[in-house]
Design a protein around this motif. Structure first.
Motif, PDB file in Angstrom:
ATOM      1  N   UNK A  93     -74.562-107.633  41.086  1.00  0.00           N
ATOM      2  CA  UNK A  93     -74.957-107.500  42.430  1.00  0.00           C
ATOM      3  C   UNK A  93     -76.147-106.821  42.638  1.00  0.00           C
ATOM      4  N   UNK A  94     -77.134-107.310  43.295  1.00  0.00           N
ATOM      5  CA  UNK A  94     -78.262-106.592  43.628  1.00  0.00           C
ATOM      6  C   UNK A  94     -78.111-105.320  44.222  1.00  0.00           C
ATOM      7  N   UNK A  95     -77.337-104.953  45.385  1.00  0.00           N
ATOM      8  CA  UNK A  95     -77.160-104.022  46.157  1.00  0.00           C
ATOM      9  C   UNK A  95     -76.350-102.773  45.254  1.00  0.00           C
ATOM     10  N   UNK A  96     -75.788-103.231  44.143  1.00  0.00           N
ATOM     11  CA  UNK A  96     -75.098-102.133  43.467  1.00  0.00           C
ATOM     12  C   UNK A  96     -75.722-101.923  42.094  1.00  0.00           C
ATOM     13  N   UNK A  97     -76.870-102.452  41.771  1.00  0.00           N
ATOM     14  CA  UNK A  97     -77.638-102.162  40.650  1.00  0.00           C
ATOM     15  C   UNK A  97     -78.095-100.787  40.304  1.00  0.00           C
ATOM     16  N   UNK A  98     -78.357-100.062  41.483  1.00  0.00           N
ATOM     17  CA  UNK A  98     -78.928 -98.642  40.947  1.00  0.00           C
ATOM     18  C   UNK A  98     -77.682 -97.271  41.073  1.00  0.00           C
ATOM     19  N   UNK A  99     -76.279 -98.223  41.129  1.00  0.00           N
ATOM     20  CA  UNK A  99     -75.169 -97.127  41.032  1.00  0.00           C
ATOM     21  C   UNK A  99     -75.112 -96.567  39.463  1.00  0.00           C
ATOM     22  N   UNK A 100     -75.122 -95.403  39.545  1.00  0.00           N
ATOM     23  CA  UNK A 100     -75.141 -94.582  38.254  1.00  0.00           C
ATOM     24  C   UNK A 100     -76.505 -94.486  37.396  1.00  0.00           C
ATOM     25  N   UNK A 101     -77.696 -94.879  38.410  1.00  0.00           N
ATOM     26  CA  UNK A 101     -78.851 -94.991  37.727  1.00  0.00           C
ATOM     27  C   UNK A 101     -79.484 -93.503  37.333  1.00  0.00           C
ATOM     28  N   UNK A 102     -79.160 -92.660  38.474  1.00  0.00           N
ATOM     29  CA  UNK A 102     -79.587 -91.065  38.519  1.00  0.00           C
ATOM     30  C   UNK A 102     -78.939 -90.476  37.479  1.00  0.00           C
ATOM     31  N   UNK A 103     -77.392 -90.771  37.121  1.00  0.00           N
ATOM     32  CA  UNK A 103     -76.655 -90.180  36.350  1.00  0.00           C
ATOM     33  C   UNK A 103     -77.246 -90.449  34.861  1.00  0.00           C
ATOM     34  N   UNK A 104     -77.577 -91.503  34.679  1.00  0.00           N
ATOM     35  CA  UNK A 104     -78.181 -92.258  33.306  1.00  0.00           C
ATOM     36  C   UNK A 104     -79.439 -91.467  33.032  1.00  0.00           C
ATOM     37  N   UNK A 105     -80.371 -91.377  34.005  1.00  0.00           N
ATOM     38  CA  UNK A 105     -81.569 -90.761  33.901  1.00  0.00           C
ATOM     39  C   UNK A 105     -81.374 -89.241  33.507  1.00  0.00           C
ATOM     40  N   UNK A 106     -80.571 -88.634  34.444  1.00  0.00           N
ATOM     41  CA  UNK A 106     -80.256 -87.038  34.190  1.00  0.00           C
ATOM     42  C   UNK A 106     -79.717 -86.707  32.666  1.00  0.00           C
ATOM     43  N   UNK A 107     -78.993 -87.622  32.177  1.00  0.00           N
ATOM     44  CA  UNK A 107     -78.274 -87.627  30.898  1.00  0.00           C
ATOM     45  C   UNK A 107     -79.274 -88.032  29.613  1.00  0.00           C
ATOM     46  N   UNK A 108     -80.304 -88.691  30.056  1.00  0.00           N
ATOM     47  CA  UNK A 108     -81.189 -89.400  28.874  1.00  0.00           C
ATOM     48  C   UNK A 108     -82.427 -88.770  28.823  1.00  0.00           C
ATOM     49  N   UNK A 109     -82.991 -88.129  29.773  1.00  0.00           N
ATOM     50  CA  UNK A 109     -84.215 -87.472  29.674  1.00  0.00           C
ATOM     51  C   UNK A 109     -84.084 -86.238  29.204  1.00  0.00           C
ATOM     52  N   UNK A 110     -85.285 -85.514  28.578  1.00  0.00           N
ATOM     53  CA  UNK A 110     -85.301 -84.209  28.082  1.00  0.00           C
ATOM     54  C   UNK A 110     -84.963 -83.038  29.126  1.00  0.00           C
ATOM     55  N   UNK A 111     -84.502 -82.118  28.954  1.00  0.00           N
ATOM     56  CA  UNK A 111     -84.388 -80.912  29.874  1.00  0.00           C
ATOM     57  C   UNK A 111     -85.574 -80.316  29.987  1.00  0.00           C
ATOM     58  N   UNK A 112     -86.023 -80.064  31.187  1.00  0.00           N
ATOM     59  CA  UNK A 112     -87.177 -79.270  31.465  1.00  0.00           C
ATOM     60  C   UNK A 112     -86.773 -77.801  32.265  1.00  0.00           C
ATOM     61  N   UNK A 113     -87.121 -76.899  31.668  1.00  0.00           N
ATOM     62  CA  UNK A 113     -86.761 -75.525  32.216  1.00  0.00           C
ATOM     63  C   UNK A 113     -87.542 -74.600  32.392  1.00  0.00           C
ATOM     64  N   UNK A 114     -87.225 -73.636  33.218  1.00  0.00           N
ATOM     65  CA  UNK A 114     -88.187 -72.307  33.502  1.00  0.00           C
ATOM     66  C   UNK A 114     -87.557 -71.330  33.316  1.00  0.00           C
TER      67      UNK A 114
END
Length: 139
Positions: free
Chosen positions: A54-75
């Motif tokens: 369903x097109x309108x629902x395709x980005x649900x959980x995308x930000x969570x996936x990105x946050x879990x999958x990408x390296x941690x950037x810290x300062x």
């Protein structure tokens, strides 16, 4: 930014969570963390597979996936908020020290001055962050 952990001598580790924060870190620290942040975010976004057609629902959980999958950037910041060290750790801070990059202003070696704070970060994530594997510009 998100709080991660305290370090000795009134310093604190924070996670960079937006591209704007990565850009500001690059400008203040005179290095290219924003380039790495963008590249890793794009990789994580490309690896996302929606759970629905369903097109309108395709980005649900995308930000969570990105946050879990990408390296941690810290300062690492001092009590006035000055950036001292920038770190990129494996996703979720897991794994050995491989895949980490830790640099100071202008890509200088942060270990002599901030080694105790880097150790506090390593202890927090229960990983090894030694100079030989995390500082890419050693001579």
């Amino acid at each position: 930014m998100e709080y991660v952990c305290d370090a000795p001598h009134n310093r604190t580790w924070f996670r960079l969570v937006t591209e704007g924060e990565a850009i500001a870190e690059s400008m203040e620290m005179r290095h290219a963390v924003e380039k790495h942040y963008r590249r890793e975010r794009e990789r994580a976004a490309e690896a996302f597979h929606p759970n629905t057609s369903v097109f309108i629902e395709q980005d649900i959980n995308k930000e969570d996936h990105i946050r879990r999958s990408m390296p941690l950037f810290l300062t690492l910041r001092d009590e006035e908020g000055t950036a001292l060290v920038t770190a990129m750790l494996p996703p979720r801070g897991r794994g050995s020290g491989g895949g980490c990059i830790i640099v100071g202003p202008g890509n200088a070696d942060p270990y002599p001055e901030h080694g105790d704070a880097i150790k506090a970060l390593a202890d927090h994530y229960r990983i090894t962050l030694d100079r030989s594997s995390c500082y890419p510009y050693r001579r």
